[in-house]
Design an enzyme around this catalytic site. Structure first.
Site, PDB file in Angstrom:
ATOM      1  N   HIS A  20       0.825  -1.208   0.000  1.00  0.00           N
ATOM      2  CA  HIS A  20       0.000   0.000   0.000  1.00  0.00           C
ATOM      3  C   HIS A  20       0.858   1.257   0.000  1.00  0.00           C
ATOM      4  O   HIS A  20       1.765   1.399   0.807  1.00  0.00           O
ATOM      5  CB  HIS A  20      -0.890   0.032   1.244  1.00  0.00           C
ATOM      6  CG  HIS A  20      -1.944  -1.012   1.244  1.00  0.00           C
ATOM      7  ND1 HIS A  20      -3.275  -0.716   1.088  1.00  0.00           N
ATOM      8  CD2 HIS A  20      -1.880  -2.366   1.366  1.00  0.00           C
ATOM      9  CE1 HIS A  20      -3.981  -1.828   1.128  1.00  0.00           C
ATOM     10  NE2 HIS A  20      -3.156  -2.843   1.307  1.00  0.00           N
ATOM     11  N   ASP A  88       0.961  -3.637 -15.821  1.00  0.00           N
ATOM     12  CA  ASP A  88       2.282  -4.109 -15.446  1.00  0.00           C
ATOM     13  C   ASP A  88       2.192  -5.627 -15.558  1.00  0.00           C
ATOM     14  O   ASP A  88       1.147  -6.169 -15.938  1.00  0.00           O
ATOM     15  CB  ASP A  88       2.620  -3.652 -14.024  1.00  0.00           C
ATOM     16  CG  ASP A  88       4.113  -3.733 -13.703  1.00  0.00           C
ATOM     17  OD1 ASP A  88       4.887  -4.251 -14.535  1.00  0.00           O
ATOM     18  OD2 ASP A  88       4.500  -3.282 -12.614  1.00  0.00           O
TER      19      ASP A  88
END
Length: 166
Positions: A20, A88
């Site tokens: 995070h 990605d």
């Protein structure tokens, strides 16, 4: 690449799951981390890669690559990016390993990713099948796939990557 940025991320999402970023935001002090992406979009950058980190102040529920809010509202809306959105790595990156290959592809495309990237060849059949299955049964998803295919085709055309027409 790695929208909305990895400048405040202290781990590599290739080998760290559930990471995070607690600071990057669309307003306030940490919104300046979006400035390079604003500049790139304003200069007509044709491709933008999504990060697979989770951005608590933008969408705390899912990785950016699976977030319609980050892709559609922030990248497309606020940033004004009109090019092709690329994931990605969706193959071996630790950040996406909680999901099956098929769900990785589905969640990314459904969020607004137009080109899926994987370094894992054996992931491709499951990703392909998931996208195909959802495109066959969900008109909204099928439209996303069609728009993505057309945008990728136009980008290839613009860069001379297609054979000349007869």
């Amino acid at each position: 690449k790695h929208f909305p940025g990895l400048g405040l991320v202290r781990a590599n999402t290739d080998n760290t799951a559930n990471f995070h970023d607690t600071q990057t935001a669309t307003t306030g002090t940490y919104s300046s981390y979006l400035d390079p992406f604003r500049l790139a979009a304003s200069q007509g950058t044709p491709f933008m890669m999504m990060s697979s980190a989770i951005y608590d102040r933008i969408d705390p529920l899912r990785p950016a690559v699976f977030s319609p809010g980050i892709i559609q509202n922030v990248l497309r809306g606020q940033i004004g990016f009109g090019g092709v959105v690329i994931s990605d790595d969706l193959g071996v990156a630790a950040a996406v390993t909680p999901w099956s290959y098929g769900y990785r592809a589905y969640y990314a495309v459904n969020a607004g990713v137009q080109m899926l990237l994987t370094v894992t060849p054996n992931a491709v059949p499951a990703m392909y099948q998931a996208v195909l299955e959802h495109a066959r049964t969900d008109a909204s998803f099928r439209n996303k796939v069609n728009v993505a295919a057309l945008q990728i085709y136009r980008a290839k055309q613009a860069y001379g990557l297609l054979p000349p027409t007869c």
